[in-house]
Design an enzyme around this catalytic site. Structure first.
Site, PDB file in Angstrom:
ATOM      1  N   TYR A 104     -12.766  21.612 -12.842  1.00  0.00           N
ATOM      2  CA  TYR A 104     -13.928  20.232 -12.899  1.00  0.00           C
ATOM      3  C   TYR A 104     -14.886  19.549 -12.269  1.00  0.00           C
ATOM      4  O   TYR A 104     -15.019  19.602 -11.346  1.00  0.00           O
ATOM      5  CB  TYR A 104     -12.576  19.434 -12.810  1.00  0.00           C
ATOM      6  CG  TYR A 104     -13.188  17.741 -13.642  1.00  0.00           C
ATOM      7  CD1 TYR A 104     -13.541  17.493 -14.399  1.00  0.00           C
ATOM      8  CD2 TYR A 104     -12.768  16.972 -12.768  1.00  0.00           C
ATOM      9  CE1 TYR A 104     -13.512  16.236 -15.419  1.00  0.00           C
ATOM     10  CE2 TYR A 104     -12.974  15.938 -12.813  1.00  0.00           C
ATOM     11  CZ  TYR A 104     -13.273  15.149 -13.832  1.00  0.00           C
ATOM     12  OH  TYR A 104     -13.350  13.423 -14.165  1.00  0.00           O
ATOM     13  N   ARG A 164       0.762  -1.330   0.360  1.00  0.00           N
ATOM     14  CA  ARG A 164      -0.270  -0.499  -0.073  1.00  0.00           C
ATOM     15  C   ARG A 164       1.018   1.371   0.252  1.00  0.00           C
ATOM     16  O   ARG A 164       0.821   2.444  -0.325  1.00  0.00           O
ATOM     17  CB  ARG A 164      -0.863  -0.571   0.780  1.00  0.00           C
ATOM     18  CG  ARG A 164      -2.262   1.352   1.122  1.00  0.00           C
ATOM     19  CD  ARG A 164      -2.911   0.706   2.546  1.00  0.00           C
ATOM     20  NE  ARG A 164      -2.189   1.625   3.915  1.00  0.00           N
ATOM     21  CZ  ARG A 164      -2.358   0.883   4.214  1.00  0.00           C
ATOM     22  NH1 ARG A 164      -2.931  -0.304   4.913  1.00  0.00           N
ATOM     23  NH2 ARG A 164      -2.079   1.023   5.151  1.00  0.00           N
ATOM     24  N   ASP A 183      -4.601  22.089 -11.047  1.00  0.00           N
ATOM     25  CA  ASP A 183      -5.085  21.114 -12.120  1.00  0.00           C
ATOM     26  C   ASP A 183      -4.847  21.156 -13.105  1.00  0.00           C
ATOM     27  O   ASP A 183      -4.741  22.238 -14.359  1.00  0.00           O
ATOM     28  CB  ASP A 183      -6.515  20.660 -11.851  1.00  0.00           C
ATOM     29  CG  ASP A 183      -7.201  19.244 -12.722  1.00  0.00           C
ATOM     30  OD1 ASP A 183      -6.371  19.030 -13.846  1.00  0.00           O
ATOM     31  OD2 ASP A 183      -7.819  18.790 -12.572  1.00  0.00           O
TER      32      ASP A 183
HETATM   33  C1  LIG Z   1     -10.101  13.916 -16.182  1.00  0.00           C
HETATM   34  C2  LIG Z   1     -10.047  14.129 -15.323  1.00  0.00           C
HETATM   35  C3  LIG Z   1      -9.801  14.726 -13.745  1.00  0.00           C
HETATM   36  C4  LIG Z   1     -10.170  13.480 -13.293  1.00  0.00           C
HETATM   37  O1  LIG Z   1      -8.916  12.024 -13.661  1.00  0.00           O
HETATM   38  P1  LIG Z   1      -9.765  10.777 -13.249  1.00  0.00           P
HETATM   39  O2  LIG Z   1      -8.548  10.258 -14.077  1.00  0.00           O
HETATM   40  O3  LIG Z   1     -10.947  10.752 -14.338  1.00  0.00           O
HETATM   41  O4  LIG Z   1     -10.596  10.381 -11.914  1.00  0.00           O
HETATM   42  C5  LIG Z   1      -9.089  15.495 -12.834  1.00  0.00           C
HETATM   43  N1  LIG Z   1      -9.253  16.626 -13.805  1.00  0.00           N
HETATM   44  C6  LIG Z   1      -9.561  17.548 -15.020  1.00  0.00           C
HETATM   45  C7  LIG Z   1      -9.345  18.380 -15.642  1.00  0.00           C
HETATM   46  C8  LIG Z   1     -10.378  16.014 -15.690  1.00  0.00           C
HETATM   47  O5  LIG Z   1      -9.942  16.098 -16.889  1.00  0.00           O
END
Ligand SMILES: *Cc1c(COP(=O)(O)O)cnc(C)c1O
Length: 385
Positions: free
Chosen positions: A108, A55, A180
């Site tokens: 998002y 883990r 992000d």
């Molecule tokens: C797809 C996405 C996520 C989440 O990713 P997953 O792997 O689908 O959980 C987060 N931020 C952005 C900008 C995304 O496009």
């Protein structure tokens, strides 16, 4: 070492110590056996960098995390089982009852859902700010503000945040700026040079690059690493080594893929701009985009995801347009080699896209752009009939 050379080498074993496979093997583990108690206890102190218990991470996971952290210029990275897990773990590392969180309004959708439901129920005051706020964000920071959360560009409407301006406000208050960075990847936006403290990637997208694995990566500065790593440890996340292997394999060709995604997306976006059915194309790499100058200043390129607004607000006709496309698949996610279409309905508090009409999001893949344009042309022609 230049970036392309780095990408070919990061996270790989060196042959100097004996023959090795080019790619690190998939190490599957729960229990790891130690020769004696002393070695076992010593490994406990290094559990997030050496193999101690499955883990806590395997050499496959560490190889991926180290490669991405170094590529982006961060201190260390943590891999998680999805991009959303990376986001929720990072926010939970800072959010406590009574704290205040500043979140960009173009965030998002699932991140917004987490903020609006669980975080607010927890007693966190979530405040959405207009993405183009820049240094004026200073007026919204309070003593109880624990973090500023950005997504630049937002993955549905594509406004950019002025990250360096927001970062200097965050730094002045001693709070982390989380961003992000999925759209730009470590290659097209150097987060830590721009003042970001925590960079989040849905590795699911361009890093994996082939639409066949879920993965999240949080890249931290030295100051934020302990806080995030500790919370991920408390929550008990464990990420599959097979998926880490796929992500590291995807990373090797990411620079090359992004180059083609950008070239194809630009060609398609410029073509869409000329169409009478289209009122705006929301792609920062276009001169017509309101944040184009900011994009040129802060980014090293654009990826293949953008949106455009159709003049028509006849939803049934727009659905028929999307259904009729041959080369754009209908489905969630993006960042793979294939083209996709979706019809987003982003929730907003501040300055939503002004035009009315219908928002269409495209992921432009690695197909021949002329085929993609012919596909869109047939769809638009049918739409205007
Ligand atoms: C797809 C996405 C996520 C989440 O990713 P997953 O792997 O689908 O959980 C987060 N931020 C952005 C900008 C995304 O496009």
């Amino acid at each position: 070492m230049k970036t392309d050379t780095k990408i070919a080498r990061l996270g790989r074993p060196h042959a100097k110590d004996g023959p090795v496979s080019v790619n690190p093997p998939v190490v599957r583990a729960s229990t790891v056996l130690f020769p004696d108690m002393e070695t076992y206890d010593a490994a406990g102190k290094e559990k997030y960098t050496t193999l101690r218990y499955g883990r806590h991470g395997t050499p496959t996971a560490f190889a991926l995390a180290d490669a991405v952290a170094e590529l982006e210029g961060g201190y260390r990275a943590i891999v998680l089982p999805s991009g959303l897990a990376a986001i929720s773990a990072t926010l939970l590392a800072y959010a406590r009852p009574g704290t205040h969180l500043l979140v960009t309004d173009n965030v998002y959708g699932p991140t917004r859902n987490l903020c609006d439901s669980y975080l607010r129920e927890l007693g966190v005051d979530v405040e959405y700010f207009p993405p183009r706020i820049g240094a004026d964000i200073a007026a919204r920071v309070r003593p109880e503000t624990v973090a500023i959360y950005c997504e630049s560009p937002g993955s549905a409407t594509f406004e950019l945040e002025d990250i360096p301006a927001i970062a200097s406000v965050a730094a002045g208050h001693g709070i982390p700026l989380i961003n992000d960075n999925t759209w730009a990847t470590p290659l097209l936006f150097p987060s830590f040079e721009r003042g970001v403290d925590i960079s989040i990637h849905a590795g699911t997208k361009y890093i994996v690059g082939h639409s066949d694995a879920m993965l999240g990566i949080v890249v931290c500065s030295e100051a934020t690493w302990g806080t995030v790593r500790n919370l991920v440890g408390l929550l008990g996340y464990s990420t599959s080594s097979d998926d880490c292997y796929l992500a590291l394999r995807g990373l090797r060709t990411m620079a090359l893929r992004l180059e083609r995604h950008q070239a194809n997306a630009l060609k398609v976006a410029r073509w869409l701009e000329q169409r009478p059915e289209v009122t705006a194309v929301h792609y920062p790499a276009l001169e017509s985009h309101p944040d184009h100058a900011l994009w040129k200043r802060d980014f090293r390129g654009a990826s293949g995801l953008f949106a455009f607004t159709l003049a028509s607000d006849d939803h049934a006709a727009v659905v028929r347009f999307a259904d009729g496309l041959r080369y754009f698949g209908i489905g969630s996610s993006w960042g793979g080699f294939e083209s996709l279409v979706t019809l987003p309905h982003p929730k907003r508090e501040h300055d939503a896209l002004p035009e009315g009409g219908s928002l269409v999001r495209l992921h432009v893949g690695l197909e021949d752009p002329d085929d993609l344009i012919a596909d869109l042309e047939a769809g638009l022609t049918a739409l205007s009939k």
